[in-house]
Design a protein around this motif. Structure first.
Motif, PDB file in Angstrom:
ATOM      1  N   ILE A  63     -29.130  -3.069 -23.721  1.00  0.00           N
ATOM      2  CA  ILE A  63     -27.764  -3.462 -23.783  1.00  0.00           C
ATOM      3  C   ILE A  63     -27.345  -3.981 -25.354  1.00  0.00           C
ATOM      4  N   GLU A  64     -26.628  -3.191 -25.918  1.00  0.00           N
ATOM      5  CA  GLU A  64     -26.211  -3.956 -27.419  1.00  0.00           C
ATOM      6  C   GLU A  64     -25.157  -4.828 -27.358  1.00  0.00           C
ATOM      7  N   SER A  65     -24.049  -4.581 -26.490  1.00  0.00           N
ATOM      8  CA  SER A  65     -23.165  -5.631 -26.270  1.00  0.00           C
ATOM      9  C   SER A  65     -22.058  -5.398 -25.269  1.00  0.00           C
ATOM     10  N   VAL A  66     -21.312  -6.183 -24.522  1.00  0.00           N
ATOM     11  CA  VAL A  66     -20.519  -6.253 -23.299  1.00  0.00           C
ATOM     12  C   VAL A  66     -19.069  -6.443 -23.907  1.00  0.00           C
ATOM     13  N   GLU A  67     -18.056  -5.802 -24.100  1.00  0.00           N
ATOM     14  CA  GLU A  67     -16.851  -6.326 -24.999  1.00  0.00           C
ATOM     15  C   GLU A  67     -15.758  -6.204 -23.739  1.00  0.00           C
ATOM     16  N   SER A  68     -14.662  -6.971 -23.908  1.00  0.00           N
ATOM     17  CA  SER A  68     -13.669  -6.539 -23.009  1.00  0.00           C
ATOM     18  C   SER A  68     -12.179  -7.135 -23.683  1.00  0.00           C
ATOM     19  N   ASP A  69     -11.137  -6.591 -23.636  1.00  0.00           N
ATOM     20  CA  ASP A  69      -9.874  -7.135 -24.004  1.00  0.00           C
ATOM     21  C   ASP A  69      -9.043  -7.217 -22.637  1.00  0.00           C
ATOM     22  N   MET A  70      -8.543  -8.553 -22.391  1.00  0.00           N
ATOM     23  CA  MET A  70      -7.937  -8.716 -21.309  1.00  0.00           C
ATOM     24  C   MET A  70      -6.456  -8.671 -21.489  1.00  0.00           C
ATOM     25  N   THR A 126     -10.527  -3.598 -19.903  1.00  0.00           N
ATOM     26  CA  THR A 126     -11.102  -2.399 -20.118  1.00  0.00           C
ATOM     27  C   THR A 126     -12.547  -3.093 -20.987  1.00  0.00           C
ATOM     28  N   LEU A 127     -13.417  -2.783 -20.074  1.00  0.00           N
ATOM     29  CA  LEU A 127     -14.750  -3.262 -20.519  1.00  0.00           C
ATOM     30  C   LEU A 127     -15.680  -2.301 -21.138  1.00  0.00           C
ATOM     31  N   LEU A 128     -16.055  -2.371 -22.419  1.00  0.00           N
ATOM     32  CA  LEU A 128     -16.881  -1.419 -23.005  1.00  0.00           C
ATOM     33  C   LEU A 128     -18.191  -1.882 -22.946  1.00  0.00           C
ATOM     34  N   ILE A 129     -19.016  -1.003 -22.600  1.00  0.00           N
ATOM     35  CA  ILE A 129     -20.770  -1.511 -22.645  1.00  0.00           C
ATOM     36  C   ILE A 129     -21.383  -0.399 -23.227  1.00  0.00           C
ATOM     37  N   LYS A 130     -22.173  -0.963 -24.423  1.00  0.00           N
ATOM     38  CA  LYS A 130     -22.676  -0.305 -25.578  1.00  0.00           C
ATOM     39  C   LYS A 130     -24.297  -0.219 -25.311  1.00  0.00           C
ATOM     40  N   THR A 131     -24.982   0.772 -24.797  1.00  0.00           N
ATOM     41  CA  THR A 131     -26.224   0.687 -24.404  1.00  0.00           C
ATOM     42  C   THR A 131     -27.189   1.574 -25.641  1.00  0.00           C
ATOM     43  N   LYS A 132     -28.491   1.510 -25.503  1.00  0.00           N
ATOM     44  CA  LYS A 132     -29.371   2.427 -25.577  1.00  0.00           C
ATOM     45  C   LYS A 132     -30.437   2.673 -24.578  1.00  0.00           C
ATOM     46  N   VAL A 133     -30.500   3.845 -23.949  1.00  0.00           N
ATOM     47  CA  VAL A 133     -31.461   4.208 -23.052  1.00  0.00           C
ATOM     48  C   VAL A 133     -32.778   4.523 -23.728  1.00  0.00           C
TER      49      VAL A 133
END
Length: 219
Positions: A63-70, A126-133
């Motif tokens: 998981i590189e980051s989890v970001e969200s704007d409320m 809106t939750l943005l989840i950036k990953t590397k599998v």
């Protein structure tokens, strides 16, 4: 003619293999599960939080980051910023981040909604989840949440397929939030500086651990 058929067959096999790999990557990333892990330091416009993350798939995920704007029709509420970590297959880890608000009144309102189990139709995250599998292949995805689902993601627990059932989460975090609410009420009356809520352990729910150098005494 035989060569042409072989090339076509090889191309079909490659396409199938790549499709299967993509589906596996998509499944591994999107199957990540989250649960509240505790509240750390709190100030007048935000709080440090811990998120437990479970990877129930057979592929390791970074998981590189989890970001969200409320947001809402009346304006912005704030944002969520979580730093990443490596989550091995069939394992759980903890993520650290910050839940920030546009101002102290918005934060107080948000906490009140959570404690009172209120549902706000104006709220959207809106939750943005950036990953590397597999540690190599980038894969990002977005998910939209209403208030109830978002607050449960941050402070509660939904589906959780890891061995640890996160049974401590709900009651512990609600106690922490209740203390945060009390501190904010006291801060509004007596002091405009920072308030501190301790660490994310069970002991942090004790008021003694919520006292810092610039904190308030109990309400």
């Amino acid at each position: 003619m035989v060569l042409k058929r072989s090339l076509i067959t090889l191309a079909v096999v490659i396409v199938i293999a790549l499709s299967a790999l993509f589906l596996g990557i998509s499944y591994s990333a999107k199957s990540l599960e989250f649960a509240g892990g505790g509240i750390g330091q709190v100030n007048t416009s935000g709080m440090d939080i811990t998120l437990a993350v479970c990877n129930p798939s057979f592929m390791p995920v970074i998981i590189e980051s989890v970001e969200s704007d409320m947001r809402g029709t009346s304006g912005d509420y704030g944002s969520l910023e979580i730093t990443g970590t490596v989550v091995p297959s069939l394992s759980e880890e903890q993520l650290q981040g910050t839940l920030g608000f546009t101002d102290s009144n918005t934060m107080k309102t948000f906490v009140n909604w959570v404690l009172n189990n209120e549902s706000n139709t104006d709220f959207n995250s809106t939750l943005l989840i950036k990953t590397k599998v597999l540690g190599l292949i980038p894969y990002s995805y977005e998910k939209n949440y209403d208030f109830a689902t978002f607050s449960n993601l941050i402070f509660g627990k939904g589906q959780w397929d890891c061995q640890s059932k996160q049974s401590y989460v709900d009651d512990n975090i609600r106690q922490q939030l209740a203390l945060v609410q009390a501190r904010m009420s006291a801060a509004g009356l007596l002091y405009s500086g920072d308030i501190v809520s301790g660490n994310n352990t069970t002991e942090s729910t004790n008021e003694a651990n919520l006292t810092g150098n610039n904190s308030l005494s109990g309400p």
